[in-house]
Motif scaffolding. Sequence first.
Motif, short mmCIF file in Angstrom:
data_model
loop_
_atom_site.label_atom_id
_atom_site.label_comp_id
_atom_site.label_asym_id
_atom_site.label_seq_id
_atom_site.Cartn_x
_atom_site.Cartn_y
_atom_site.Cartn_z
N VAL A 47 -10.29 2.65 8.50
CA VAL A 47 -10.69 2.29 9.87
C VAL A 47 -10.86 0.78 10.01
O VAL A 47 -10.46 0.19 11.01
CB VAL A 47 -11.99 3.04 10.26
CG1 VAL A 47 -12.58 2.48 11.54
CG2 VAL A 47 -11.70 4.53 10.42
N ASN A 48 -11.41 0.17 8.99
CA ASN A 48 -11.55 -1.29 9.01
C ASN A 48 -10.19 -1.97 9.11
O ASN A 48 -10.03 -2.98 9.80
CB ASN A 48 -12.29 -1.76 7.75
CG ASN A 48 -12.60 -3.24 7.77
OD1 ASN A 48 -12.95 -3.81 8.79
ND2 ASN A 48 -12.45 -3.86 6.61
N GLY A 49 -9.18 -1.41 8.42
CA GLY A 49 -7.83 -1.96 8.52
C GLY A 49 -7.27 -1.85 9.92
O GLY A 49 -6.61 -2.77 10.42
N PHE A 50 -7.51 -0.73 10.59
CA PHE A 50 -7.05 -0.56 11.97
C PHE A 50 -7.70 -1.60 12.89
O PHE A 50 -7.03 -2.20 13.74
CB PHE A 50 -7.37 0.86 12.46
CG PHE A 50 -6.31 1.86 12.12
CD1 PHE A 50 -5.36 2.23 13.05
CD2 PHE A 50 -6.26 2.43 10.85
CE1 PHE A 50 -4.38 3.16 12.73
CE2 PHE A 50 -5.28 3.36 10.52
CZ PHE A 50 -4.34 3.73 11.46
N ILE A 51 -8.99 -1.79 12.73
CA ILE A 51 -9.70 -2.74 13.58
C ILE A 51 -9.18 -4.16 13.34
O ILE A 51 -8.93 -4.91 14.29
CB ILE A 51 -11.21 -2.64 13.32
CG1 ILE A 51 -11.74 -1.31 13.87
CG2 ILE A 51 -11.95 -3.82 13.95
CD1 ILE A 51 -13.16 -1.00 13.49
N THR A 82 4.94 -4.25 9.53
CA THR A 82 4.53 -2.99 8.94
C THR A 82 3.65 -3.30 7.74
O THR A 82 4.02 -4.13 6.89
CB THR A 82 5.74 -2.15 8.49
OG1 THR A 82 6.52 -1.82 9.64
CG2 THR A 82 5.29 -0.88 7.80
N ILE A 83 2.47 -2.66 7.68
CA ILE A 83 1.46 -3.05 6.70
C ILE A 83 0.87 -1.82 6.02
O ILE A 83 0.40 -0.90 6.69
CB ILE A 83 0.33 -3.86 7.36
CG1 ILE A 83 0.90 -5.09 8.10
CG2 ILE A 83 -0.71 -4.28 6.33
CD1 ILE A 83 -0.11 -5.82 8.95
N ASN A 84 0.90 -1.79 4.69
CA ASN A 84 0.26 -0.72 3.92
C ASN A 84 -1.26 -0.87 3.94
O ASN A 84 -1.78 -1.99 3.84
CB ASN A 84 0.71 -0.77 2.46
CG ASN A 84 2.14 -0.36 2.25
OD1 ASN A 84 2.74 0.33 3.08
ND2 ASN A 84 2.71 -0.76 1.12
N LEU A 85 -1.95 0.27 4.02
CA LEU A 85 -3.40 0.30 3.83
C LEU A 85 -3.69 1.29 2.70
O LEU A 85 -3.79 2.49 2.92
CB LEU A 85 -4.12 0.74 5.10
CG LEU A 85 -4.07 -0.19 6.31
CD1 LEU A 85 -4.80 0.45 7.49
CD2 LEU A 85 -4.67 -1.56 5.98
N GLN A 136 -9.50 -5.75 2.56
CA GLN A 136 -9.52 -5.25 1.20
C GLN A 136 -10.34 -3.97 1.16
O GLN A 136 -11.31 -3.83 1.91
CB GLN A 136 -10.10 -6.27 0.22
CG GLN A 136 -11.56 -6.61 0.43
CD GLN A 136 -12.07 -7.55 -0.64
OE1 GLN A 136 -11.31 -8.30 -1.24
NE2 GLN A 136 -13.36 -7.53 -0.87
N PRO A 137 -9.96 -3.01 0.32
CA PRO A 137 -10.74 -1.78 0.20
C PRO A 137 -12.04 -2.05 -0.55
O PRO A 137 -12.06 -2.81 -1.51
CB PRO A 137 -9.81 -0.85 -0.58
CG PRO A 137 -8.94 -1.77 -1.38
CD PRO A 137 -8.77 -3.00 -0.54
N ASN A 138 -13.11 -1.43 -0.11
CA ASN A 138 -14.43 -1.69 -0.70
C ASN A 138 -15.05 -0.47 -1.37
O ASN A 138 -15.99 -0.61 -2.15
CB ASN A 138 -15.39 -2.20 0.38
CG ASN A 138 -14.99 -3.55 0.92
OD1 ASN A 138 -14.74 -4.49 0.16
ND2 ASN A 138 -14.92 -3.67 2.24
N ALA A 153 -1.58 -6.56 3.42
CA ALA A 153 -2.79 -6.34 4.20
C ALA A 153 -3.86 -7.37 3.85
O ALA A 153 -4.57 -7.88 4.74
CB ALA A 153 -3.33 -4.93 3.96
N ARG A 154 -3.98 -7.68 2.59
CA ARG A 154 -4.94 -8.70 2.18
C ARG A 154 -4.59 -10.06 2.79
O ARG A 154 -5.48 -10.79 3.25
CB ARG A 154 -4.99 -8.79 0.65
CG ARG A 154 -5.59 -7.57 -0.04
CD ARG A 154 -5.48 -7.67 -1.55
NE ARG A 154 -6.01 -6.51 -2.24
CZ ARG A 154 -7.26 -6.37 -2.65
NH1 ARG A 154 -8.14 -7.34 -2.44
NH2 ARG A 154 -7.65 -5.27 -3.27
N HIS A 155 -3.29 -10.37 2.79
CA HIS A 155 -2.86 -11.68 3.27
C HIS A 155 -2.90 -11.79 4.80
O HIS A 155 -3.45 -12.76 5.34
CB HIS A 155 -1.44 -11.97 2.77
CG HIS A 155 -0.83 -13.23 3.32
ND1 HIS A 155 -1.31 -14.48 3.00
CD2 HIS A 155 0.21 -13.42 4.18
CE1 HIS A 155 -0.60 -15.40 3.64
NE2 HIS A 155 0.32 -14.78 4.37
#
Length: 330
Positions: A225-229, A241-244, A300-302, A293-295
């Motif tokens: 969800v954080n990636g979507f936001i 296109t971005i991997n999460l 980043q996943p937590n 995704a990081r860049h």
Amino acid sequence: MNTSLNAKSILITGAGGFIGSTLVQSLVEMGARVRAFVRYTSRGDSGLLQLLPVDVRQRVEIIAGDLCDPDAIMKAVNGMEIVFHLGALISIPYSYLHPVEVVESNVLGTLNVLQACRAHGCRMVHTSTSEVYGTALRVPIDEDHPLQGQSPYSASKIGADKLVESYYRAFDVDAVTLRPFNTYGPGQSARAVIPTIITQALTQDVIRLGNLDAKRDFTYLSDTVNGFIKAAQTPGLAGETINLGYGAEVSIGELAHRVIELVGRPVRIEVQPERLRPEKSEVMRLLSDNRKARHLLGWQPNVDIHTGLQQTIDWIRQHLDLYRVGKYEF
């Protein structure tokens, strides 16, 4: 620099689903004006939105319809600034049985959302899936990995992704595609493997599963969800296109043993033939390369798998009444 979503008008398709409902709550708490699009039923069922806190639900405009109805989607998108498109039929076993319905919902539904975003000038965050990569030809899987339709579901999502790409290139629609890798967490249905394992481990002496050797990259709900936001907040992502994904893999067999250890009950594991995919359809390995995704997103996943599994177990233990334990869910 990330832009604020406070007071933004945002539509979420698939808002009653596992990821969508959590995204709804997060956006409401950020101050966004949220419109939730859910599939119409005569029961007025809004899915997991019903489990959100009352003060959150009261701040959400819920509308019902069908992704395959272009008029309903056009009306839903009217007045919005950002559209999160999560609506889809997502079950791989169901796609073997009803491929036409899956393609209509996932491909034509996405086309309708794209048409509406084009007409109303909205930014679109489109949801893909790691399943579009098929069994990994190389790992970790980056966004340039070939796409392989190994099930009708994955083929439908490839089609949807390519429509998004075409609308960006042909019509300059401001759309970004996110590819989550096996999101899990509180609220997920037993259609997915982790709730399947947990519900059986909590209540039965045997856990019945499909392929135990397949490996997946599990990403906790809050991280996805954080990636979507972040994708909605970050400018300049049109056409990307971005991997999460967390960036680590675990086999289904090992996953089951981890759950058994956390649950603390002696439970056996058995392979149930009906849970196996057709041989050429099985995806044996998914492992995310999340550097993009990081860049681009500063994401980043937590939540590590141990913590995520424990939190999911705790939630399911309190909500076992929502599950039909042991039944193979499509």
